[in-house]
Scaffold this motif. Structure first.
Motif, short mmCIF file in Angstrom:
data_model
loop_
_atom_site.label_atom_id
_atom_site.label_comp_id
_atom_site.label_asym_id
_atom_site.label_seq_id
_atom_site.Cartn_x
_atom_site.Cartn_y
_atom_site.Cartn_z
N PRO A 348 -49.29 72.91 -18.28
CA PRO A 348 -49.97 73.80 -17.76
C PRO A 348 -50.55 73.81 -16.53
O PRO A 348 -50.81 72.79 -16.71
N PRO A 349 -51.66 74.45 -16.49
CA PRO A 349 -52.86 74.64 -15.13
C PRO A 349 -53.41 73.38 -15.84
O PRO A 349 -54.28 73.41 -16.81
N THR A 350 -53.90 72.29 -15.20
CA THR A 350 -54.91 71.75 -15.03
C THR A 350 -55.91 71.01 -14.23
O THR A 350 -55.39 70.63 -13.23
N MET A 351 -56.99 71.14 -15.02
CA MET A 351 -57.70 70.36 -14.37
C MET A 351 -58.48 68.78 -14.43
O MET A 351 -58.48 68.31 -15.76
N VAL A 352 -58.67 67.80 -13.79
CA VAL A 352 -58.68 66.32 -14.31
C VAL A 352 -59.66 65.95 -13.45
O VAL A 352 -60.05 65.88 -11.98
N VAL A 353 -60.73 65.33 -13.71
CA VAL A 353 -61.79 64.67 -13.11
C VAL A 353 -62.12 63.80 -13.26
O VAL A 353 -61.77 62.83 -14.05
N VAL A 354 -62.46 62.92 -11.97
CA VAL A 354 -62.23 61.63 -12.30
C VAL A 354 -63.85 60.86 -11.43
O VAL A 354 -64.43 61.86 -10.31
N GLN A 355 -64.46 59.89 -11.41
CA GLN A 355 -65.04 59.79 -11.41
C GLN A 355 -64.64 57.81 -9.91
O GLN A 355 -64.10 57.40 -10.66
N LYS A 356 -65.71 58.11 -8.80
CA LYS A 356 -65.12 56.96 -7.98
C LYS A 356 -65.56 55.34 -9.10
O LYS A 356 -64.82 54.43 -8.28
N TYR A 357 -66.99 55.46 -9.08
CA TYR A 357 -66.77 54.40 -10.50
C TYR A 357 -66.83 54.32 -11.61
O TYR A 357 -67.49 54.02 -12.53
N ASP A 358 -65.53 54.40 -12.16
CA ASP A 358 -65.28 54.84 -13.96
C ASP A 358 -63.96 53.77 -13.72
O ASP A 358 -62.97 53.86 -13.17
N PHE A 386 -70.11 58.49 -12.08
CA PHE A 386 -69.24 57.05 -13.37
C PHE A 386 -69.21 57.51 -14.83
O PHE A 386 -69.09 59.17 -14.49
N HIS A 387 -68.72 56.92 -15.15
CA HIS A 387 -67.83 57.01 -16.97
C HIS A 387 -68.31 58.21 -17.92
O HIS A 387 -69.99 57.89 -17.36
N ILE A 388 -68.32 59.62 -17.97
CA ILE A 388 -68.74 60.31 -18.68
C ILE A 388 -69.98 61.14 -18.86
O ILE A 388 -70.69 60.50 -19.21
N ASP A 389 -70.06 60.65 -17.35
CA ASP A 389 -71.19 61.24 -16.74
C ASP A 389 -71.59 62.71 -16.98
O ASP A 389 -73.19 63.49 -16.58
N HIS A 390 -70.63 63.38 -17.32
CA HIS A 390 -70.73 65.12 -17.51
C HIS A 390 -71.88 65.34 -19.25
O HIS A 390 -72.03 66.10 -19.15
#
Length: 420
Positions: A348-358, A386-390
């Motif tokens: 299905p339609p997808t959103m991928v969240v990445v962070q530069k310092y992860d 950074f990683h899981i900053d959400h």
């Protein structure tokens, strides 16, 4: 010297010492330094320093004590989830397909039309954390998007290695797709989401369901936040550049987590973490010449990320044959490594969240490219965090701005997709 001056000096020394313990050196270019420092301070207090204390008192090294990271707070049935006190949503505990969950429903659901569904799988390297740790985060997304959210407390390794966690999240998702109306969910508008190891489980669930011929509705979307999507190599540019950037997740940690999830046990984390991080868990021929090698080719990364900024330490090209034979089939099983799947066209339609310092940045970017090449609508949030900053560990005013941006984009994506 007056008592007041002495107190002031002692207090200043205490503050300075605490600041030194809680401060984390930041990489140049991070977007929200203050938010990163505050987040890491919370993380050190809640997770890192308790682990180091255990190590100091002879309770074993950090990676050999991963079972101690299994945080199950307020899990008893009589204890209400923390977000149930916030208002705005009816937050309750339940069990779906034998798996504990937290359900977030809107108070007007009985009078309103069926709402979109959101099934969330928490992070924690498949071996730690819980639905309660992510309670505030899932509550926030449910409030912003109007979805009915299901926060899944799947089984954890090493007591329950792969595929136990995968089986749990698939069972819950299938139940929601079939019986979601019981929770006020429109089963034609259900999506899966997760972060880190939970992102792995979300991707694996979407992939698994996309290949099944059944009368179940198809997933409407998937959201993958900082996902780990493969275990073939732990020497991608992000692994090397961010190997020890933030204590929330070192490259050696995710390597050890993967080994434990794959059933190698929870008492040799240091050993397995080193073996996996140095790519000695698979043979060089398998890693570089098998049909799977193309899926982790650095040429598939955006140009700005293809070359590591840091010089990689030289390691020998040997491997541990015993470990390789134990995990050879698992390491490329799409239920563990969605990036290794041959066909992604039905996702299905997808959103991928990445962070530069992860450290996991490149897993998400490689998967996003494959999804786009397969004709799947794919949105990438490429932040400078950074990683899981959400993850919400504190009130909004000290929440990482990079994480807040990611959550805002995730909510926009979910709202747009579920309205179509």
């Amino acid at each position: 010297m007056s008592k007041l001056k002495l107190f002031a000096i002692i207090w200043a020394m205490v503050v300075a010492i605490m600041a030194g313990f809680l401060y984390t050196p930041l990489p140049e270019g991070i977007e929200d330094p203050f938010g990163a420092i505050v987040f890491m301070a919370f993380w050190k207090i809640l997770v890192r320093y308790p682990q180091l204390t255990r190590e100091f008192f002879g309770q074993g090294r950090y990676l050999d004590n991963l079972e101690a990271m299994q945080i199950h707070i307020f899990q008893e049935d009589e204890m209400r989830p923390i977000s149930s006190w916030f208002g705005g949503l009816n937050v309750t505990r339940s069990t779906i397909a034998g798996v504990p969950v937290i359900v977030y429903k809107h108070w007007d659901d009985e009078d309103a039309d069926l709402r979109p569904g959101f099934v969330y799988f928490h992070g924690g390297g498949w071996i730690a954390a819980s639905a309660d740790v992510y309670d505030w985060t899932v509550y926030d997304i449910a409030m912003r998007t109007g979805v009915v959210a299901i926060n899944v407390d799947y089984r954890l390794a090493p007591q329950h290695p792969f595929p136990a966690g995968f089986d749990d999240v698939v069972s819950v998702t299938r139940y929601i797709l079939r019986h979601g109306k019981k929770f006020g969910i429109d089963v034609s508008r259900v999506g899966v989401a997760g972060d880190s190891a939970g992102g792995n489980l979300a991707a694996a669930t979407a992939l698994h369901l996309s290949k099944m011929s059944s009368d179940l509705p198809q997933l409407k979307y998937q959201v993958l936040l900082h996902p780990v999507l493969q275990g073939l190599t732990f020497r991608l540019p992000a692994h090397l550049d961010n190997a020890e950037t933030f204590p929330i997740l070192y490259a050696k940690h995710i390597a050890a987590f993967a080994s434990i999830y794959l059933g190698l046990g929870g008492r040799n984390g240091e050993f397995h973490g080193t073996i996996f991080f140095e790519n000695h868990h698979v043979s060089p021929e398998f890693r570089t010449k098998s049909k799977y090698a193309k899926y982790v080719d650095e040429k598939n990364l955006p140009e700005k990320y293809r070359t590591p900024k840091k010089t990689a330490p030289i390691i020998n090209d040997s491997h541990n044959e015993t470990i390789f034979q134990r995990i050879k089939s698992l390491i490329v099983d799409p239920r563990f490594s969605p990036l290794m799947a041959d066909d992604l066209t039905k996702l299905p339609p997808t959103m991928v969240v990445v962070q530069k310092y992860d450290v996991l940045r490149d897993d998400g970017l490689l998967y996003a490219k494959r999804l786009r090449d397969s004709g799947v609508e794919t949105v990438v949030h490429d932040g400078k965090g950074f990683h899981i900053d959400h993850l919400k560990l504190a009130p909004e005013f000290i929440h990482s701005k990079t994480g807040a941006k990611a959550v805002k984009d995730v909510c926009k994506f979910i709202s747009r997709i579920t309205r179509s």
